[in-house]
Design a protein around this motif. Structure first.
Motif, PDB file in Angstrom:
ATOM      1  N   SER A  72      72.305   3.618  10.381  1.00 33.21           N
ATOM      2  CA  SER A  72      72.794   4.304  11.569  1.00 33.21           C
ATOM      3  C   SER A  72      71.560   4.864  12.251  1.00 33.21           C
ATOM      4  O   SER A  72      70.561   5.178  11.597  1.00 33.21           O
ATOM      5  N   MET A 116      74.894   7.691  18.977  1.00 37.90           N
ATOM      6  CA  MET A 116      74.813   7.088  17.646  1.00 37.90           C
ATOM      7  C   MET A 116      75.180   5.607  17.671  1.00 37.90           C
ATOM      8  O   MET A 116      76.035   5.175  18.432  1.00 37.90           O
ATOM      9  N   LEU A 168      75.737   2.247  14.654  1.00 43.49           N
ATOM     10  CA  LEU A 168      75.972   1.998  13.232  1.00 43.49           C
ATOM     11  C   LEU A 168      76.116   0.515  12.973  1.00 43.49           C
ATOM     12  O   LEU A 168      76.685  -0.214  13.779  1.00 43.49           O
ATOM     13  N   LEU A 211      78.892   7.229   7.062  1.00 44.52           N
ATOM     14  CA  LEU A 211      78.818   8.135   8.208  1.00 44.52           C
ATOM     15  C   LEU A 211      79.225   9.563   7.857  1.00 44.52           C
ATOM     16  O   LEU A 211      78.740  10.512   8.473  1.00 44.52           O
ATOM     17  N   THR A 265      75.981  10.798   6.946  1.00 50.67           N
ATOM     18  CA  THR A 265      74.982  10.665   8.003  1.00 50.67           C
ATOM     19  C   THR A 265      75.193  11.650   9.148  1.00 50.67           C
ATOM     20  O   THR A 265      74.247  12.303   9.598  1.00 50.67           O
ATOM     21  N   CYS A 297      79.193   8.035  20.704  1.00 47.36           N
ATOM     22  CA  CYS A 297      79.072   6.662  20.231  1.00 47.36           C
ATOM     23  C   CYS A 297      79.840   5.773  21.198  1.00 47.36           C
ATOM     24  O   CYS A 297      80.978   6.094  21.561  1.00 47.36           O
TER      25      CYS A 297
END
Length: 158
Positions: A56, A69, A71, A88, A91, A106
């Protein structure tokens, strides 16, 4: 890059827009040396049994405010098994802590089912769908914008 064109296209990216490996390494080395307050992007590698299986990262970092973000689970056999959610959960709190974020954004490609499902499961709020070129490795596409605030994060079971 080991990913094939079809896989990258399904994520909204084009292989011919990726930087050469040496350039990526140089950029990463520069970023690693920066203090958090100066970072332009920040990567975390996900490991299983000490083997890298995905990552990520955040970019568009506005320290003390927001970041965007991304991923990816690299190992095809590890995808669609809920690992992204679990990675996540570990994270996302780091992003908020290290970058002093108020909001994490995101914007996955709307046709890429896995990250859209993952973000919903994690408690991100769907904001809107819109057409854009989300980054320099992407083509024009419809993305779904999701956001998670620091207040929401405190209410989640991470």
């Amino acid at each position: 890059v080991l990913a094939d064109d079809k896989y990258l296209y399904g994520m909204g990216a084009l292989k011919n827009k990726l930087l050469p490996r040496e350039e990526w390494i140089r950029l990463l080395q520069v970023e690693i040396a920066k203090p958090y307050i100066e970072k332009e992007f920040y990567y975390l590698i996900w490991l299983i049994d000490n083997q890298p299986v995905g990552h990520s990262n955040v970019n568009n970092i506005h320290y003390g405010d927001s970041a965007t973000m991304h991923l990816h689970v690299w190992d095809q056999q590890k995808r669609m098994k809920g690992m992204g959610v679990e990675f996540l959960k570990k994270t996302i709190p780091l992003y908020f802590e290290k970058l002093m974020l108020k909001k994490l954004i995101c914007e996955p490609y709307s046709q890429n089912v896995a990250p859209n499902k993952t973000l919903s499961k994690l408690g991100f709020t769907f904001i809107r769908a819109y057409e854009t070129v989300p980054g320099w490795i992407n083509y024009r596409q419809v993305v779904n914008r999701y956001e998670l605030t620091a207040i929401q994060l405190k209410e989640l079971d991470f």
